[in-house]
Design an enzyme around this catalytic site. Structure first.
Site, PDB file in Angstrom:
ATOM      1  N   ASP A 158      45.373  32.901  51.552  1.00 58.81           N
ATOM      2  CA  ASP A 158      46.739  33.424  51.410  1.00 58.81           C
ATOM      3  C   ASP A 158      46.752  34.917  51.094  1.00 58.81           C
ATOM      4  O   ASP A 158      47.794  35.466  50.738  1.00 58.81           O
ATOM      5  CB  ASP A 158      47.450  32.674  50.284  1.00 58.81           C
ATOM      6  CG  ASP A 158      46.755  32.895  48.936  1.00 58.81           C
ATOM      7  OD1 ASP A 158      45.517  33.080  48.924  1.00 58.81           O
ATOM      8  OD2 ASP A 158      47.437  32.894  47.894  1.00 58.81           O
TER       9      ASP A 158
ATOM     10  N   ALA B   8      29.752  42.244  37.378  1.00 57.48           N
ATOM     11  CA  ALA B   8      30.400  43.375  36.689  1.00 57.48           C
ATOM     12  C   ALA B   8      31.619  42.873  35.919  1.00 57.48           C
ATOM     13  O   ALA B   8      32.347  42.006  36.416  1.00 57.48           O
ATOM     14  CB  ALA B   8      30.824  44.414  37.713  1.00 57.48           C
TER      15      ALA B   8
ATOM     16  N   ASP C 251      44.111  19.788  41.482  1.00 56.80           N
ATOM     17  CA  ASP C 251      44.228  20.872  42.451  1.00 56.80           C
ATOM     18  C   ASP C 251      44.671  20.299  43.803  1.00 56.80           C
ATOM     19  O   ASP C 251      45.023  19.123  43.906  1.00 56.80           O
ATOM     20  CB  ASP C 251      42.854  21.568  42.557  1.00 56.80           C
ATOM     21  CG  ASP C 251      42.965  23.064  42.827  1.00 56.80           C
ATOM     22  OD1 ASP C 251      43.889  23.473  43.549  1.00 56.80           O
ATOM     23  OD2 ASP C 251      42.118  23.820  42.314  1.00 56.80           O
TER      24      ASP C 251
ATOM     25  N   GLN D 119      34.931  42.930  35.376  1.00 52.12           N
ATOM     26  CA  GLN D 119      36.055  43.521  36.099  1.00 52.12           C
ATOM     27  C   GLN D 119      37.191  43.975  35.193  1.00 52.12           C
ATOM     28  O   GLN D 119      37.713  45.080  35.363  1.00 52.12           O
ATOM     29  CB  GLN D 119      36.575  42.526  37.150  1.00 52.12           C
ATOM     30  CG  GLN D 119      37.751  43.064  37.948  1.00 52.12           C
ATOM     31  CD  GLN D 119      37.903  42.412  39.301  1.00 52.12           C
ATOM     32  OE1 GLN D 119      37.057  42.590  40.171  1.00 52.12           O
ATOM     33  NE2 GLN D 119      38.969  41.663  39.488  1.00 52.12           N
TER      34      GLN D 119
ATOM     35  N   HIS E 245      39.804  29.104  41.177  1.00 51.23           N
ATOM     36  CA  HIS E 245      40.592  27.959  40.721  1.00 51.23           C
ATOM     37  C   HIS E 245      40.094  27.507  39.337  1.00 51.23           C
ATOM     38  O   HIS E 245      40.889  27.219  38.441  1.00 51.23           O
ATOM     39  CB  HIS E 245      40.463  26.787  41.705  1.00 51.23           C
ATOM     40  CG  HIS E 245      41.065  27.075  43.047  1.00 51.23           C
ATOM     41  ND1 HIS E 245      42.060  26.297  43.594  1.00 51.23           N
ATOM     42  CD2 HIS E 245      40.819  28.051  43.965  1.00 51.23           C
ATOM     43  CE1 HIS E 245      42.397  26.786  44.784  1.00 51.23           C
ATOM     44  NE2 HIS E 245      41.644  27.850  45.030  1.00 51.23           N
TER      45      HIS E 245
END
Length: 467
Positions: A387, A346, A120, A348, A22
């Site tokens: 989700d 790492a 949020d 990504q 988030h």
């Protein structure tokens, strides 16, 4: 330029939930708002602020990083300020601590009077405070529009019409308000997990109540999505929530060279030696929640597949020696040269951008999925939490496949994992998924398109301030 055409410069506060899935998208929103010349106060806790990427130099005058200390909370380890710092079952205590930020946030917005606050799902207490101070509220959701539609309406009208689902099995069937064909359903084990998380937890406030309160209390609902992937879902969401739903675009990340160049050069050298589009990249997020049995099957499935692999297995800071699972005896020796288990942070996006990557075994966190598809990597989906199962259903058979699992307990076998990997990366049958991922990469990489969505969000705030 006359003042009639130049919008007033705004002060916008941004307050994400304490999870980096988030925090980073909220931070991207903050940078975009600043690029449009508005002042931003990005609010989080000290340790989370220290872990943010550097702000581009030209934006530093416009972004104020506001640190509000997280109150000491019984049951929460010291220095734990984000979900990645604690095991899954401790997250309710993080919510208690988060609710303890209420006074600090309240004091800040009272003193600084921002024009808008972008918040949020978690601070159910925030909309009434902001509203009483005349501050406009935008709820920004990092969840897909399709997932949010599946969970159902939070508006009083929608709840009156459809009610609230009270049994797990109601989540394993299509929702009655989704009037077009869709495979948005949960598997039995996911529905049980969801139900557990929706109950009142140690924070004494259920996630359902948090979402309902923050959505009902906002004036606009920003969604990390775009019309090209979720047009009909965005329309349905607006109908269900009875308020303006404005997509932010997918906010694809830009590959940035990291300060830790040494790590990247080691990884790059290893990847450079592999054939194009053959390596499986495995990363299951910072909140990995696999049982030891699943973890063992995953490792042995990788071994059985015979494919080269790069596995990011960062031991969470809270894990002690147990980590997120113990590798089978002799696994690293047997796969030496073919596979690499990487146990620190790492980069990504840089890895996914490398030509040798032929597939991505992912937990289907929204940010990871966007990064994978940005580079056209077909996905083997192993959803774990929240989700992620719904995200997997949404993309299943378009750009990849789900790992076959037992519907009741979510378990899977090494054999099915190995077969799925080979299908995805090597077999002729999997070409459709490889092609699908490449097709979507054009859309996911379109920075101008996604920036134009964010521009519309900023324009919305410029045009509806204190509405």
């Amino acid at each position: 330029m006359s003042s009639t055409t130049e919008p007033k410069k705004l002060h916008i506060a941004v307050f994400p939930w304490l999870a980096f899935g988030h925090i980073i998208p909220f931070f991207d929103v903050a940078k975009h708002v600043a690029r449009r010349g508005h002042k931003v106060s990005f609010i989080s806790t000290p340790r989370n602020i220290q872990r943010l990427p550097k702000i581009p130099q030209h934006l530093t005058p416009l972004i104020n990083l506001v640190q509000i200390p997280l109150p000491r909370t019984e049951g929460l380890p010291e220095n734990a300020e984000a979900t990645m710092d604690v095991p899954y079952h401790i997250i309710p205590y993080l919510k208690i601590a988060h609710d303890g930020l209420e006074q600090g946030i309240s004091n800040f917005i009272q003193t600084h009077k921002p024009d808008w606050i972008i918040h949020d799902f978690a601070p159910y207490w925030l909309p009434p405070i902001a509203s009483s101070l005349g501050i406009s509220r935008a709820h920004f959701s990092v969840f897909n529009a399709s997932s949010l539609c599946f969970y159902g309406p939070t508006s009083p009208q929608g709840l009156d019409r459809y009610g609230v689902r009270t049994l797990p099995e109601q989540f394993t069937a299509p929702a009655e308000w989704i009037r077009f064909p869709s495979n948005m359903v949960l598997k039995s084990f996911e529905a049980k997990n969801l139900f557990d998380s929706m109950k009142q937890n140690a924070s004494s406030v259920s996630d359902w109540f948090r979402v309902k309160s923050t959505v009902q209390g906002c004036q606009v609902y920003f969604i990390r999505s775009c019309r090209e992937t979720e047009g009909k879902w965005l329309d349905l969401l607006q109908e269900l929530q009875q308020k303006p739903v404005v997509p932010t675009g997918l906010m694809p990340p830009v590959v940035q060279a990291r300060e830790n160049k040494e790590d990247w050069s080691t990884i790059a050298q290893w990847l450079d030696k592999k054939k194009k589009a053959t390596v499986v990249y495995i990363a299951l997020g910072s909140e990995l929640n696999l049982s030891q049995q699943d973890f063992t099957e995953l490792a042995l499935g990788l071994e059985l597949s015979g494919l080269p692999f790069f596995w990011v297995l960062r031991k969470p800071s809270w894990s002690g020696n147990g980590g997120s699972g113990k590798l089978p005896d002799g696994f690293e020796e047997r796969t030496k040269g073919r596979g690499l288990v990487w146990t620190t942070w790492a980069p990504q996006t840089q890895i996914l951008a490398h030509d040798s990557i032929g597939g991505f075994l992912t937990h289907c966190g929204a940010s990871s999925l966007i990064e994978g598809l940005q580079y056209g990597r077909p996905l083997l989906m192993l959803p774990c939490l929240y989700d992620q199962g719904l995200i997997a259903r949404f993309w299943d058979k378009k750009v990849g496949i789900e790992v076959p699992r037992n519907e009741e307990d979510g378990s899977f076998s090494r054999k099915s994992l190995a077969e799925s990997l080979n299908l995805l990366v090597v077999d002729e049958v999997g070409k459709a998924y490889r092609d699908g991922a490449k097709e979507y990469s054009v859309l996911f990489q379109d920075k101008d398109l996604h920036d134009s969505y964010m521009d519309k969000c900023v324009e919305y705030m410029e045009n509806h301030v204190h509405a």
